[in-house]
Scaffold this motif. Structure first.
Motif, mmCIF file in Angstrom:
data_model
loop_
_atom_site.group_PDB
_atom_site.id
_atom_site.type_symbol
_atom_site.label_atom_id
_atom_site.label_comp_id
_atom_site.label_asym_id
_atom_site.label_seq_id
_atom_site.Cartn_x
_atom_site.Cartn_y
_atom_site.Cartn_z
ATOM 1 N N ASN A 130 -11.880 10.581 61.814
ATOM 2 C CA ASN A 130 -12.797 10.381 60.694
ATOM 3 C C ASN A 130 -14.218 10.660 61.156
ATOM 4 O O ASN A 130 -14.636 10.211 62.232
ATOM 5 N N HIS A 131 -14.971 11.391 60.335
ATOM 6 C CA HIS A 131 -16.336 11.757 60.677
ATOM 7 C C HIS A 131 -17.308 10.668 60.216
ATOM 8 O O HIS A 131 -17.193 10.136 59.103
ATOM 9 N N LEU A 132 -18.256 10.341 61.084
ATOM 10 C CA LEU A 132 -19.256 9.311 60.810
ATOM 11 C C LEU A 132 -20.648 9.902 60.976
ATOM 12 O O LEU A 132 -20.854 10.817 61.777
ATOM 13 N N VAL A 133 -21.621 9.362 60.235
ATOM 14 C CA VAL A 133 -22.993 9.847 60.334
ATOM 15 C C VAL A 133 -23.950 8.693 60.085
ATOM 16 O O VAL A 133 -23.613 7.726 59.394
ATOM 17 N N GLY A 134 -25.140 8.797 60.679
ATOM 18 C CA GLY A 134 -26.156 7.767 60.492
ATOM 19 C C GLY A 134 -27.543 8.335 60.743
ATOM 20 O O GLY A 134 -27.710 9.462 61.224
#
Length: 226
Positions: free
Chosen positions: A11-15
């Motif tokens: 799963n791709h995460l971003v912040g």
């Protein structure tokens, strides 16, 4: 080598975060100042009205990572940090605590740590400059700590689905036949040219051993196009 289990995926995460400690290679943007002021307010510090802090040692960054399947809270993973503005380099900087969210908006990882940047740049007083690789992007090894686990979808059904890496009707039939030869008739059924449905136990521990057996089966895939 031939197929992947449906539901077992990354799963791709971003912040959005701030990198501090730069040696004058940061940026002076309005959103960076706003982020800095917001960070100070969380520590009970309020800047006087009209004060514009100099931000040469700070940069606004996008932080992203890929959360592998079955990662549990407390485990760590690498995160990638990229400059959002006109910062010249992130070399020597440290990423402050940044929440990383999934597509559902939930926080799954908290990232923080010192950056490892492979590129660098230099400028001369006569306007000459040189840049090696990319100094505005780097990584934080083991800088992300998992705070929330992602449920594995493959535990929620009486079947598991094997998706072929290279869809082929012949390979799908041979895969189903090979499974049925070992486990009995009608255990595996080709759904189409790209996937095979296989009956599986619901108990998680039995399903792990079941999949370990299936993934070690040997068969010859169908011939590719001439």
């Amino acid at each position: 080598d031939l197929a992947q289990v449906q539901g077992v995926r990354a799963n791709h995460l971003v912040g959005y975060g701030l990198v501090v400690g730069l040696n004058g290679t940061g940026e002076q943007q309005a959103y960076t100042q706003q982020s800095f002021s917001t960070m100070l307010s969380r520590f009970g510090i309020t800047l006087p009205p009209g004060v514009q802090p100099k931000m040469k040692n700070m940069a606004a960054v996008a932080v992203h990572a890929e959360l592998p399947p079955f990662m549990k809270p407390g485990q760590t993973l690498d995160v990638t940090v990229s400059s959002l503005g006109d910062a010249k380099s992130l070399r020597g900087g440290s990423l402050l605590m940044t929440p990383l969210r999934g597509v559902d908006g939930e926080v799954y990882v908290i990232a923080q740590g010192n950056l490892v940047v492979g590129g660098f740049g230099a400028e001369g007083s006569d306007g000459s400059k040189i840049t090696v690789n990319v100094p505005t992007a780097g990584r934080v090894p083991n800088g992300g700590t998992v705070e929330r686990a992602v449920a594995a979808a493959f535990e929620q059904d009486d079947f598991i689905t094997l998706n072929l890496n290279s869809p082929d009707f012949t390979t799908a039939k041979r895969l189903a036949d090979r499974i049925n030869l070992m486990l009995g008739p009608q255990v595996a059924m080709p759904a189409d040219g790209a996937s095979v449905r296989v009956r599986a136990p619901r108990d998680p521990s039995q399903r792990v051993m079941y999949l370990a057996t299936l993934e070690n089966l040997e068969l010859t895939p169908g011939d590719g196009p001439a």
